[in-house]
Design a protein around this motif. Structure first.
Motif, PDB file in Angstrom:
ATOM      1  N   ALA A 185       0.838  -1.200   0.000  1.00  0.00           N
ATOM      2  CA  ALA A 185       0.000   0.000   0.000  1.00  0.00           C
ATOM      3  C   ALA A 185       0.869   1.245   0.000  1.00  0.00           C
ATOM      4  O   ALA A 185       2.025   1.221   0.428  1.00  0.00           O
ATOM      5  N   VAL A 186       0.287   2.321  -0.478  1.00  0.00           N
ATOM      6  CA  VAL A 186       0.896   3.645  -0.398  1.00  0.00           C
ATOM      7  C   VAL A 186      -0.036   4.518   0.422  1.00  0.00           C
ATOM      8  O   VAL A 186      -1.257   4.492   0.233  1.00  0.00           O
ATOM      9  N   ARG A 187       0.559   5.282   1.338  1.00  0.00           N
ATOM     10  CA  ARG A 187      -0.239   6.093   2.264  1.00  0.00           C
ATOM     11  C   ARG A 187       0.080   7.577   2.031  1.00  0.00           C
ATOM     12  O   ARG A 187       0.963   8.137   2.673  1.00  0.00           O
ATOM     13  N   PRO A 188      -0.645   8.235   1.108  1.00  0.00           N
ATOM     14  CA  PRO A 188      -0.379   9.659   0.841  1.00  0.00           C
ATOM     15  C   PRO A 188      -0.830  10.547   1.991  1.00  0.00           C
ATOM     16  O   PRO A 188      -1.741  10.213   2.748  1.00  0.00           O
ATOM     17  N   GLY A 189      -0.202  11.711   2.062  1.00  0.00           N
ATOM     18  CA  GLY A 189      -0.637  12.748   2.986  1.00  0.00           C
ATOM     19  C   GLY A 189      -1.455  13.785   2.248  1.00  0.00           C
ATOM     20  O   GLY A 189      -2.349  13.441   1.473  1.00  0.00           O
ATOM     21  N   VAL A 190      -1.143  15.044   2.458  1.00  0.00           N
ATOM     22  CA  VAL A 190      -1.870  16.129   1.787  1.00  0.00           C
ATOM     23  C   VAL A 190      -1.295  16.280   0.381  1.00  0.00           C
ATOM     24  O   VAL A 190      -0.168  16.739   0.193  1.00  0.00           O
TER      25      VAL A 190
END
Length: 253
Positions: A185-190
């Protein structure tokens, strides 16, 4: 058929999904650009893929329904064996606290952000698993820094859906590693996309970005680079990983 195989990108017409489709195509995947309502945007992504020498197709389908997921896979199989899936389609809702949330709102978020990811992954695994005649493959789930931070006073229901994605990623990775399927998974922020306008805070990247450890909001292309790496042979020993792309946001207490 592409040498790398066929990659489905759900919600691939805009934002992170569009950037991912373009970046993945550059690595040699044939891309299936799924969209729900943004036909012109999906066509634009496909044209940019083809202009760069890549191949792909677009498919309109609501992946919050099983019929929609089936339609996406049917379209993909016309290009060749499905060897990758990017579960990017997702939705938020207006910022607020829990007393404003309706049953319908929460159910809608759960259906697209969680249920669709699980069912699309099921269909991918059916095709990728060696025991079914597949050659393995890779699944990338798009989470959010909200899964770690909780998104208090913003959208705790959205955060909860992304927390579910983190847990699902780890469990699925363990369940299917022996069949040649990597799940990360990739967990983006803003990130500077239209997500913020859709939840009622269009200026959020500009307002929040300067206060982040790296001093700015991220771009969809930066998230796409992480997706592409996890899909590549360079990440062949990575499964069950959740990669933060948040400018440091997700590690700040």
């Amino acid at each position: 058929m592409s040498a790398r195989g066929v990659c489905i990108v759900t919600g691939g017409s805009r934002g992170i999904g569009a950037a991912a489709a373009r970046r993945i195509a550059a690595d040699g995947w044939a891309v299936v650009i799924n969209y729900n309502s943004s036909a012109d945007a999906a066509d634009s992504v496909l044209k940019s893929v083809e202009a760069a020498g890549g191949t792909g197709t677009t498919v309109q389908a609501d992946v919050s329904t099983e019929a929609g997921i089936d339609a996406v896979f049917a379209a993909a199989e016309k290009l060749g064996p499905v060897t990758a899936l990017v579960n990017n389609a997702g939705v938020g809702d207006q910022v607020g606290t829990i007393e404003t949330f309706t049953f319908e709102r929460v159910e809608r978020l759960m259906r697209l952000n969680v249920t669709s990811v699980i069912i699309a992954s099921r269909e991918a695994i059916k095709r990728m698993a060696r025991k079914n005649g597949g050659k393995g493959g890779v699944i990338i789930n798009i989470s959010s820094a909200a899964a770690k931070l909780g998104a208090a006073n913003q959208f705790v229901d959205y955060a909860a859906t992304k927390g579910a994605i983190d847990t699902f990623t780890v469990g699925l990775a363990l369940e299917w590693a022996g069949e040649g399927i990597r799940v990360n998974a990739v967990r983006p922020g803003v990130i500077a996309t239209d997500f913020h306008a859709n939840v009622g805070v269009p200026n959020r990247p500009a307002e929040v970005g300067p206060g982040l450890p790296l001093g700015r909001a991220g771009t969809p292309e930066e998230v796409a680079e992480a997706i592409a790496w996890l899909m590549s042979d360079a990440a062949s020993y990575s499964t069950g990983a959740i990669v933060d792309v948040s400018g440091g946001r997700s590690i700040v207490p």
